[in-house]
Design a protein around this motif. Structure first.
Motif, PDB file in Angstrom:
ATOM      1  N   UNK A 209     -49.489 -54.788 -30.687  1.00  0.00           N
ATOM      2  CA  UNK A 209     -48.983 -53.440 -29.928  1.00  0.00           C
ATOM      3  C   UNK A 209     -49.867 -53.188 -28.692  1.00  0.00           C
ATOM      4  N   UNK A 210     -50.982 -53.716 -28.532  1.00  0.00           N
ATOM      5  CA  UNK A 210     -51.943 -53.645 -27.306  1.00  0.00           C
ATOM      6  C   UNK A 210     -51.247 -54.294 -26.282  1.00  0.00           C
ATOM      7  N   UNK A 211     -50.743 -55.531 -26.391  1.00  0.00           N
ATOM      8  CA  UNK A 211     -49.928 -56.208 -25.410  1.00  0.00           C
ATOM      9  C   UNK A 211     -48.576 -55.764 -25.146  1.00  0.00           C
ATOM     10  N   UNK A 212     -47.775 -54.799 -25.987  1.00  0.00           N
ATOM     11  CA  UNK A 212     -46.661 -54.131 -25.545  1.00  0.00           C
ATOM     12  C   UNK A 212     -47.013 -52.948 -24.500  1.00  0.00           C
ATOM     13  N   UNK A 213     -48.072 -52.506 -24.690  1.00  0.00           N
ATOM     14  CA  UNK A 213     -48.621 -51.513 -23.706  1.00  0.00           C
ATOM     15  C   UNK A 213     -49.289 -52.056 -22.501  1.00  0.00           C
ATOM     16  N   UNK A 214     -49.321 -53.482 -22.249  1.00  0.00           N
ATOM     17  CA  UNK A 214     -49.846 -53.873 -21.007  1.00  0.00           C
ATOM     18  C   UNK A 214     -51.085 -54.280 -21.111  1.00  0.00           C
ATOM     19  N   UNK A 215     -51.882 -54.132 -22.043  1.00  0.00           N
ATOM     20  CA  UNK A 215     -53.174 -54.588 -22.091  1.00  0.00           C
ATOM     21  C   UNK A 215     -53.314 -55.940 -22.383  1.00  0.00           C
ATOM     22  N   UNK A 216     -54.312 -56.550 -21.437  1.00  0.00           N
ATOM     23  CA  UNK A 216     -54.377 -57.870 -21.747  1.00  0.00           C
ATOM     24  C   UNK A 216     -55.679 -57.997 -22.970  1.00  0.00           C
ATOM     25  N   UNK A 217     -55.095 -58.979 -24.051  1.00  0.00           N
ATOM     26  CA  UNK A 217     -56.271 -59.218 -24.982  1.00  0.00           C
ATOM     27  C   UNK A 217     -56.367 -60.790 -25.276  1.00  0.00           C
ATOM     28  N   UNK A 218     -57.447 -61.284 -25.584  1.00  0.00           N
ATOM     29  CA  UNK A 218     -57.641 -62.649 -25.817  1.00  0.00           C
ATOM     30  C   UNK A 218     -58.099 -62.631 -27.349  1.00  0.00           C
ATOM     31  N   UNK A 235     -55.543 -50.546 -17.208  1.00  0.00           N
ATOM     32  CA  UNK A 235     -54.562 -49.213 -17.608  1.00  0.00           C
ATOM     33  C   UNK A 235     -53.785 -49.575 -18.724  1.00  0.00           C
ATOM     34  N   UNK A 236     -53.580 -48.645 -19.437  1.00  0.00           N
ATOM     35  CA  UNK A 236     -52.549 -48.690 -20.861  1.00  0.00           C
ATOM     36  C   UNK A 236     -51.653 -48.162 -20.435  1.00  0.00           C
ATOM     37  N   UNK A 237     -50.204 -48.978 -20.532  1.00  0.00           N
ATOM     38  CA  UNK A 237     -48.912 -48.246 -20.253  1.00  0.00           C
ATOM     39  C   UNK A 237     -48.222 -47.381 -21.228  1.00  0.00           C
ATOM     40  N   UNK A 238     -47.640 -46.367 -20.825  1.00  0.00           N
ATOM     41  CA  UNK A 238     -46.692 -45.702 -21.534  1.00  0.00           C
ATOM     42  C   UNK A 238     -45.664 -46.429 -22.307  1.00  0.00           C
ATOM     43  N   UNK A 239     -45.246 -46.185 -23.690  1.00  0.00           N
ATOM     44  CA  UNK A 239     -44.335 -47.328 -23.998  1.00  0.00           C
ATOM     45  C   UNK A 239     -43.591 -46.372 -24.854  1.00  0.00           C
TER      46      UNK A 239
END
Length: 439
Positions: A209-218, A235-239
């Motif tokens: 879900x974070x990746x769906x909002x454009x957040x980079x997660x490793x 930034x966290x993108x609107x979704x």
């Protein structure tokens, strides 16, 4: 429903013939509350459709509103929400018994320029929170208290950085830190130390879900660094969020088919999902049921006799009450393993299950990390819910086959599944049924 003293008693209906029904369920609590947190931190307006409207999600909505997040509810569809981030402010949060509120919201409130007071139901004050609150202190936050009630006093920003935690008690400690971490100055690097983290599918859900909002997660799989997750600042993108049906809430209804030799159909079952509830398909198959996904509808047909099961439920611990209810009605012993962490849920679920099964004449013995269940002849009695929604539904499952089971506080199911009693009655409407209290 009637009251015996101060306790509401629900006579669990028993069915004298196989259950045949189609049950349409509301959205996932886990997805709904994650979507609300991410949307509250986004750069613009987000929409969430198909949301679960239950006590846990309504508590999250109220909590976010109390600190300045605007959440509009569609007048014609209460499951459709619009979330608009606002200027955060101090406030008061009622957590109820919602683990997602008491563990997901504190990291977000470190970004508030002010103080946020957290409290909840009396039973919630015993739930472990020191792991996540201690982690926030290590990341630069001012947190007073290690359990409910506690306060978080923010300055509008949080340093973030690296932190070691023991998340063996709940995957929510990892998810809670991750959900807000993109807004921390240095993001967050979480390194888990201790026994394996339970309910890993819920962490996978958070990452997706974070990746769906454009957040980079490793993740550990990305970096090769075992038990380490890294959320990068940014930034966290609107979704737009479309919430799946809650698959864990589907399990009592599917169990009804299994224990009565009937057939239950659940529409809109996803072909691919991170929800732990999807594991019920393999569990029911192992116990002898027929399980098919037909054009997006999950169909479970019960066997003549259920088989016992030996299973590690570490990653899907929330299914334990349903599996335990199936196990007491099987034709052989079952061994449920890997679930010591359930002692820190809404109640000590292992002790509660062993006690309540015993009150019905069953044989359930606690082990270090689970339950050993040996089927025996059962009889009716009051089944305590312990203010735990999944304990309540487990009693309802057993009551289908064992006349005279009465569940106290069935209303606690509203935590994640409003109108459970109505859904249960509708499921049984096609089958001759009688009220267990008259047996």
């Amino acid at each position: 429903m009637r009251k015996d003293g101060d306790v509401s008693i629900w006579p669990a209906p028993s069915s004298s013939s196989p259950v045949h029904a189609t049950v349409t369920l509301p959205g996932s609590k886990s997805i709904t509350n994650r979507a609300l947190i991410i949307s509250a931190l986004a750069s613009g307006r987000s929409t969430v459709t198909g949301t679960l409207r239950s006590r846990d999600t309504d508590l999250m909505i109220a909590a976010l509103r109390s600190i300045g997040v605007a959440i509009e509810i569609d007048a014609s569809d209460p499951t459709a929400l619009t979330v608009s981030p606002g200027s955060l402010r101090g406030g008061a949060v009622d957590c109820g018994l919602a683990g997602t509120v008491m563990r997901f919201l504190p990291p977000l409130t470190t970004l508030v320029p002010g103080t946020v007071f957290f409290d909840g139901d009396e039973q919630a004050r015993t739930r472990p929170l020191d792991t996540i609150l201690g982690a926030l202190r290590a990341l630069g936050a001012q947190v007073d208290g290690d359990a409910l009630p506690f306060t978080v006093t923010g300055t509008g920003r949080l340093r973030g950085g690296a932190v070691d935690i023991d998340a063996s008690g709940s995957s929510q400690f990892v998810s809670g830190l991750m959900l807000s971490a993109a807004r921390f100055d240095d993001g967050v690097t979480i390194h888990h130390i201790g026994k394996p983290v339970p309910s890993m599918p819920h962490i996978d859900m958070t990452v997706e879900m974070l990746r769906h909002a454009g957040v980079r997660v490793d993740t550990p799989q990305d970096s090769g660094d075992a038990d380490t997750w890294r959320v990068h600042p940014g930034p966290v993108s609107a979704a737009r969020w479309e919430v799946e049906p809650d698959l864990s809430n589907a399990t009592p209804f599917l169990a009804a088919a299994a224990v009565t030799g009937g057939e239950v159909r659940i529409p809109h079952w996803p072909s691919s999902t991170t929800q732990p509830g999807d594991a019920i398909r393999g569990i029911l198959t192992s116990m002898g049921a027929s399980v098919d996904l037909e054009d997006g509808t999950l169909v479970v047909r019960g066997p003549d006799t259920l088989r016992g099961i030996d299973i590690d439920l570490h990653d899907v611990g929330e299914l334990t009450p349903t599996v335990a209810a199936l196990a007491v009605l099987a034709d052989g012993p079952s061994h449920l393993r890997g679930i010591a962490h359930l002692r820190g849920h809404e109640t000590d679920r292992l002790a509660a299950l062993a006690t309540e099964i015993g009150k019905l004449g069953g044989n359930a013995v606690e082990t270090d990390d689970g339950l050993d269940i040996t089927p025996t002849a059962l009889h009716g009695n009051v089944w305590k819910s312990y203010a735990d929604h999944r304990m309540a539904t487990a009693g309802a499952i057993i009551g289908l086959v064992v006349p005279g089971v009465k569940v106290d506080d069935i209303g606690t199911t509203a935590k994640t599944l409003p109108d459970f009693e109505l859904l249960w009655a509708d499921m049984l409407a096609g089958a001759p049924a009688h009220d267990g209290s008259t047996s």
